[in-house]
Design a protein around this motif. Sequence first.
Motif, short mmCIF file in Angstrom:
data_model
loop_
_atom_site.label_atom_id
_atom_site.label_comp_id
_atom_site.label_asym_id
_atom_site.label_seq_id
_atom_site.Cartn_x
_atom_site.Cartn_y
_atom_site.Cartn_z
N LEU A 31 9.99 6.43 -2.73
CA LEU A 31 8.85 5.82 -2.99
C LEU A 31 8.02 5.16 -1.61
O LEU A 31 7.08 5.04 -1.24
N VAL A 32 9.07 4.40 -1.01
CA VAL A 32 8.69 3.58 0.22
C VAL A 32 8.37 4.61 1.34
O VAL A 32 7.31 4.41 2.08
N ARG A 33 9.30 5.78 1.59
CA ARG A 33 8.80 6.65 2.49
C ARG A 33 7.14 7.22 2.11
O ARG A 33 6.85 7.58 3.15
N ARG A 34 6.91 7.21 0.89
CA ARG A 34 5.83 8.14 0.60
C ARG A 34 4.58 7.06 0.76
O ARG A 34 3.21 7.40 1.05
N PHE A 35 4.46 5.72 0.08
CA PHE A 35 3.68 5.00 0.00
C PHE A 35 3.66 3.74 1.16
O PHE A 35 2.71 3.12 0.93
N GLY A 36 4.72 3.11 1.51
CA GLY A 36 5.09 2.11 2.09
C GLY A 36 5.43 0.76 1.30
O GLY A 36 5.43 0.74 0.20
N ASN A 37 6.03 0.06 1.82
CA ASN A 37 6.77 -1.33 1.39
C ASN A 37 5.56 -1.73 0.58
O ASN A 37 5.97 -2.15 -0.66
N VAL A 38 4.33 -1.85 1.00
CA VAL A 38 3.60 -3.09 0.26
C VAL A 38 2.95 -2.44 -1.10
O VAL A 38 2.80 -3.02 -2.15
N ARG A 39 2.91 -1.04 -0.88
CA ARG A 39 2.23 -0.55 -2.07
C ARG A 39 3.43 -0.43 -3.37
O ARG A 39 3.10 -0.59 -4.46
N VAL A 40 4.69 -0.27 -2.70
CA VAL A 40 5.61 -0.33 -3.87
C VAL A 40 5.94 -1.44 -4.49
O VAL A 40 6.18 -1.73 -5.55
N VAL A 41 5.75 -2.52 -3.67
CA VAL A 41 5.87 -3.90 -4.23
C VAL A 41 4.53 -4.27 -5.07
O VAL A 41 4.81 -4.71 -6.10
N GLU A 42 3.60 -3.77 -4.71
CA GLU A 42 2.41 -3.69 -5.82
C GLU A 42 2.72 -3.45 -7.19
O GLU A 42 2.50 -3.84 -8.14
N GLY A 43 3.27 -2.01 -7.18
CA GLY A 43 3.58 -1.32 -8.27
C GLY A 43 4.64 -2.14 -9.17
O GLY A 43 4.60 -2.26 -10.33
N GLY A 44 5.48 -2.72 -8.31
CA GLY A 44 6.76 -3.43 -8.83
C GLY A 44 6.30 -4.50 -9.72
O GLY A 44 6.52 -4.79 -10.72
N PHE A 45 5.17 -5.44 -8.90
CA PHE A 45 4.56 -6.73 -9.68
C PHE A 45 3.94 -6.23 -10.81
O PHE A 45 3.92 -7.04 -11.81
N VAL A 46 3.18 -4.92 -10.78
CA VAL A 46 2.51 -4.53 -12.12
C VAL A 46 3.30 -4.16 -13.28
O VAL A 46 2.81 -4.90 -14.49
N VAL A 103 0.97 -9.83 -8.14
CA VAL A 103 0.04 -8.58 -7.89
C VAL A 103 -1.00 -8.88 -6.88
O VAL A 103 -1.28 -8.00 -6.15
N VAL A 104 -1.62 -10.00 -7.07
CA VAL A 104 -2.64 -10.37 -6.21
C VAL A 104 -2.19 -10.82 -4.71
O VAL A 104 -2.95 -10.04 -3.98
N VAL A 105 -1.03 -11.04 -4.47
CA VAL A 105 -0.46 -11.17 -2.98
C VAL A 105 -0.31 -9.84 -2.55
O VAL A 105 -0.58 -9.36 -1.47
N ALA A 106 0.26 -8.87 -3.34
CA ALA A 106 0.39 -7.59 -3.06
C ALA A 106 -0.85 -6.82 -2.71
O ALA A 106 -0.94 -6.14 -1.76
N VAL A 107 -1.79 -7.00 -3.65
CA VAL A 107 -3.13 -6.33 -3.44
C VAL A 107 -3.93 -6.79 -2.04
O VAL A 107 -4.25 -6.10 -1.08
N VAL A 108 -3.61 -7.96 -1.76
CA VAL A 108 -4.17 -8.43 -0.35
C VAL A 108 -3.33 -7.86 0.93
O VAL A 108 -3.96 -7.31 1.54
N GLY A 109 -2.01 -7.80 0.44
CA GLY A 109 -1.10 -7.10 1.59
C GLY A 109 -1.82 -5.51 1.80
O GLY A 109 -1.98 -5.06 2.81
#
Length: 480
Positions: free
Chosen positions: A342-357, A467-473
């Motif tokens: 998932l990180v290779r496809r979407f990047g760290n920040v998007r994966v973190v966002e999904g994890g917090f959701v 989630v909010v912090v990740a969305v800002v990222g």
Amino acid sequence: MSRPATDAAASRPAAPARPPGRPAGRELAVLVVVSGAIFLEGIDIGMLNVALPTIRADLGLSTATLSGIVSAYVLGYGGFMLLGGRAADLLGRRRMFLVWLVVFLVFSGLGGLADSGGVLLLSRFVTGVAAAFLTPAGLSLLTTTFPEGPRRDRAVLVYSGIAAGGFSLGVVAGGLLTSLGWRWVFFAPVVLAAVLLATAVRVLPRDPARATTRAGFDLAGAATITAGMLLLVYGVVRLEHPGDGVATTVGVFLGSAALLAAFVAVERRSASPLVRLGILRSSPLVRANLGAALLTASFFGFQFVVTLYLQELRGWSSLEAGLAFLVLGADVVLAPLLTPVLVRRFGNVRVVEGGFVIATVAYVIFLGVGADWPYAAMLPSFLLVALAIGLTYGPLVSAATDGVAAEEQGLAGGLVNTSFQLGAALGISGVTAVQVAALGAETSSAALLGSYQAALVVPAVAAAVGVVVAVVGVRAVRAR
């Protein structure tokens, strides 16, 4: 006449290229050792938490002493983590790792031999200090051994999965070992630490000469940051007891703020600062550290409340409660297998966002917990939490260390681990304060259940803020 060497070399078949995510032999050995160390720390905490009631009964400890045993480790760990991270950069990562692994081994063994609360308090405080130096040294060894890119990403995710799994498995192992005798909860880490030490001496790379020849060590900075962090963590621990001297707690926080302000002033004037303040101007690093604190605040707060619910309200034994949490160890598998893809496809920040959701959904589901919920009703939340931890822990560590110069990797590791530790302390303190306030003087089962439901709002809110912090990222990445 023999053919030129270049021709001979050209005639040999080329060595197969190593896949970008697969480590070399030396890299793999370093990964095994530092992952073993972080697993040791996680399982040490998890096992002790389960054994505390048995220790109190055997040694006749008061509730205050029992709470102090947990707080002593948190004080040592959180108070010295930043100093430990910078010491790894300045004094040598291998040297700090080996020295403090020995200290960890010795004082864990002392805990197993303890015959009083005072010895246990000393043992846990020094063990926490050892972990504060050991953890950033291990993480910086990992991030400087693996070049930035796919191999480092996969290594960090394996390391992070093992770290999270250590705590989950520690709860189960603690239940089993406590049934044999609580002292084994301290002696088992001694055995594991001894094996790691023997291996580390052979496989860890030597410290470069520059690690020991840097200009003067910033003693004033070290003193002010350590004292300031000790008071900060102590203040957070005091929040667990809201009626325990509000004025004193406020004074502790004010003292911490004054010392941290003095630290900033010292660093600005120092020719060889302990912490280069410019590193804190990195928005991605700040967001990663904030996300790390929110992740552990939500997870440890949730785990703490659910443990109380299972043992105090439902009457489950410590072993039964530990086995209930065993599914959380699924992140050991998820982190190295699913997360890198998932990180290779979407990047760290998007994966973190999904994890917090996912974490937010898990905690919200559990808000409806009833007095007689079957385990099947709890399982969806546990599985979602395991998935969320697997998706967020490793990418947050990667985001906190990516782009940081090699000579500051220890500092970056110390910062993110301090954030994890402070987040855990805040999460436990927050749910404790809410639960105590909601319960009041009531003693009925219905009141107890209501207090747990109120406390479970804290991890749900923390995950939602994540989630909010990740969305800002994510928006910042798109803007760049």
